[in-house]
Design a protein around this motif. Sequence first.
Motif, mmCIF file in Angstrom:
data_model
loop_
_atom_site.group_PDB
_atom_site.id
_atom_site.type_symbol
_atom_site.label_atom_id
_atom_site.label_comp_id
_atom_site.label_asym_id
_atom_site.label_seq_id
_atom_site.Cartn_x
_atom_site.Cartn_y
_atom_site.Cartn_z
ATOM 1 N N UNK A 1 18.661 -24.446 7.385
ATOM 2 C CA UNK A 1 18.612 -24.419 9.106
ATOM 3 C C UNK A 1 20.232 -24.957 9.342
ATOM 4 N N UNK A 2 20.170 -25.285 9.062
ATOM 5 C CA UNK A 2 21.682 -25.936 9.449
ATOM 6 C C UNK A 2 23.393 -25.508 9.095
ATOM 7 N N UNK A 3 24.609 -25.851 10.225
ATOM 8 C CA UNK A 3 25.612 -25.112 9.594
ATOM 9 C C UNK A 3 26.510 -24.461 10.862
ATOM 10 N N UNK A 4 27.873 -24.408 10.707
ATOM 11 C CA UNK A 4 28.466 -23.977 11.895
ATOM 12 C C UNK A 4 29.755 -22.779 11.563
ATOM 13 N N UNK A 5 29.885 -21.576 11.696
ATOM 14 C CA UNK A 5 30.850 -20.315 11.828
ATOM 15 C C UNK A 5 31.237 -20.082 12.396
ATOM 16 N N UNK A 6 32.492 -20.811 12.001
ATOM 17 C CA UNK A 6 33.954 -20.220 14.060
ATOM 18 C C UNK A 6 34.588 -18.476 12.900
ATOM 19 N N UNK A 7 34.457 -18.331 13.523
ATOM 20 C CA UNK A 7 35.317 -17.101 13.826
ATOM 21 C C UNK A 7 36.714 -16.524 14.109
ATOM 22 N N UNK A 8 37.862 -16.664 13.449
ATOM 23 C CA UNK A 8 39.027 -16.453 14.115
ATOM 24 C C UNK A 8 39.463 -15.372 14.940
ATOM 25 N N UNK A 9 39.025 -14.753 15.480
ATOM 26 C CA UNK A 9 39.473 -13.218 16.345
ATOM 27 C C UNK A 9 41.044 -13.730 16.867
ATOM 28 N N UNK A 10 40.749 -12.528 18.393
ATOM 29 C CA UNK A 10 42.440 -12.508 19.107
ATOM 30 C C UNK A 10 42.156 -11.705 19.967
ATOM 31 N N UNK A 11 42.201 -12.087 21.102
ATOM 32 C CA UNK A 11 42.639 -11.691 22.582
ATOM 33 C C UNK A 11 43.005 -9.672 22.446
ATOM 34 N N UNK A 12 43.745 -8.987 20.979
ATOM 35 C CA UNK A 12 43.862 -7.905 21.056
ATOM 36 C C UNK A 12 42.972 -7.298 20.550
ATOM 37 N N UNK A 13 41.277 -8.215 20.346
ATOM 38 C CA UNK A 13 40.564 -7.563 19.780
ATOM 39 C C UNK A 13 39.639 -6.989 20.579
ATOM 40 N N UNK A 14 40.026 -7.187 21.723
ATOM 41 C CA UNK A 14 39.678 -6.303 23.880
ATOM 42 C C UNK A 14 40.913 -5.565 24.055
ATOM 43 N N UNK A 15 42.425 -5.770 23.323
ATOM 44 C CA UNK A 15 42.893 -4.723 24.441
ATOM 45 C C UNK A 15 44.149 -4.497 22.891
ATOM 46 N N UNK A 16 44.912 -3.020 22.696
ATOM 47 C CA UNK A 16 45.709 -2.149 22.095
ATOM 48 C C UNK A 16 47.182 -2.443 22.688
ATOM 49 N N UNK A 17 47.523 -2.439 22.148
ATOM 50 C CA UNK A 17 49.288 -2.049 22.035
ATOM 51 C C UNK A 17 50.135 -1.701 20.575
ATOM 52 N N UNK A 18 51.427 -0.982 21.317
ATOM 53 C CA UNK A 18 51.850 -0.414 19.922
ATOM 54 C C UNK A 18 52.798 -1.330 18.967
ATOM 55 N N UNK A 19 52.490 -0.556 17.214
ATOM 56 C CA UNK A 19 52.407 -0.831 17.241
ATOM 57 C C UNK A 19 51.348 -2.259 16.250
#
Length: 372
Positions: free
Chosen positions: A213-231
């Motif tokens: 019943x305890x712990x911590x999960x850290x997820x490394x995402x990015x602002x690119x998860x909200x926007x898109x761009x070339x390549x």
Amino acid sequence: MNAPGSSYEPAPIYDSVDIDMVVKVLSQTAFSPFFTCFIPIFYVFQGYEFTNPVVLVPCLYCAAVSAFWLLKWISQLYRNQGSFFFKPEPLDWSEQIVVITGGASGVGELLANTLAVRNVTVVVLDINPIVTENHNVVYYPCDISKWEEVEAVSKRIIDEVGQPTMLVNNAGVVQGKLIVDLTPNDVYQTFGVNTLAHFWTLKAFLPGMIKNKTGHIVTMSSIMGFVGCVRMADYSASKAALVTMNESLRYELDNVYNAPGIRTTIVCPAHILTPLFSTVQLPSNRFFQFFAPSVAPVTVVKEIITALDAQQSRTIYLPFYANLSPALRMIPSYLRDLCQKLSGADHSMRNFTKVTARRPDEEDLSVANGKE
């Protein structure tokens, strides 16, 4: 960057001034309840009546600022089942076992070594070994994109080190290719490391946290998860999946496993000064550098450790302008395109060279550089 032959030497103080510094100063002054409350008091002591606009307006402003921070504080307490009157027990770092994926370089390496100094037992999962002098950093070779390897190594970790109390899914890879130029192996690797690995490590280590019943999960995402761009189509898609995965994880912990004590933090940074994006070509003009500065790895590590130490679920946007990225889809298309143009995002990957996580089927980096 200076032009060739230029004698200009950058002034460290001037070069370090950006929007993040301005926001930090304003948050402690013009947007601080403590600071703004003295403004009407000052005018009252000067002999002005309370009904005078010179006193009334600052009072209303102070009330608005105070309400903003109060609502934010209440939201944080609610999300983390906090108390209005009592702080949680301080975190005992010496009892923590932290698993970090992609911990052999960049943010992961710095985080591993920083936590090790705090007498934390750190377990690094990576295809390359971590370079460290800390005896409490344990390295396990693992291709985290493959469930079979994660399953096998997780059993070894639990038997040899103990049940992890914190999991930092930090590993990432970027190809920097147009959609039609991406090979099947490119796509498999991007989603395997950036997305599927999160599911594999959660399957491996989350059951133990749920039991305790305890712990911590850290997820490394990015602002690119909200926007898109070339390549960046594959990279953006892989990071976008993490945003909703983190949200679903939160509600599963709260409503299915009855384990709200397991914290979930998601990090959504912009460009970080690590080898992963070392060959990106960002605009060098002062306007861009002021409003969209790159992020130093130490800044990311500080925010992650702060969230872990506070034992709070958080959403971390770095730098300041990253807070605006989720709203870009809601603004008119002509403004969205203007932001895209000013950012230079569609041209920054034009001469990108992949320097990390290169596969055996990819051309040797020295040969590839020789052709350029």
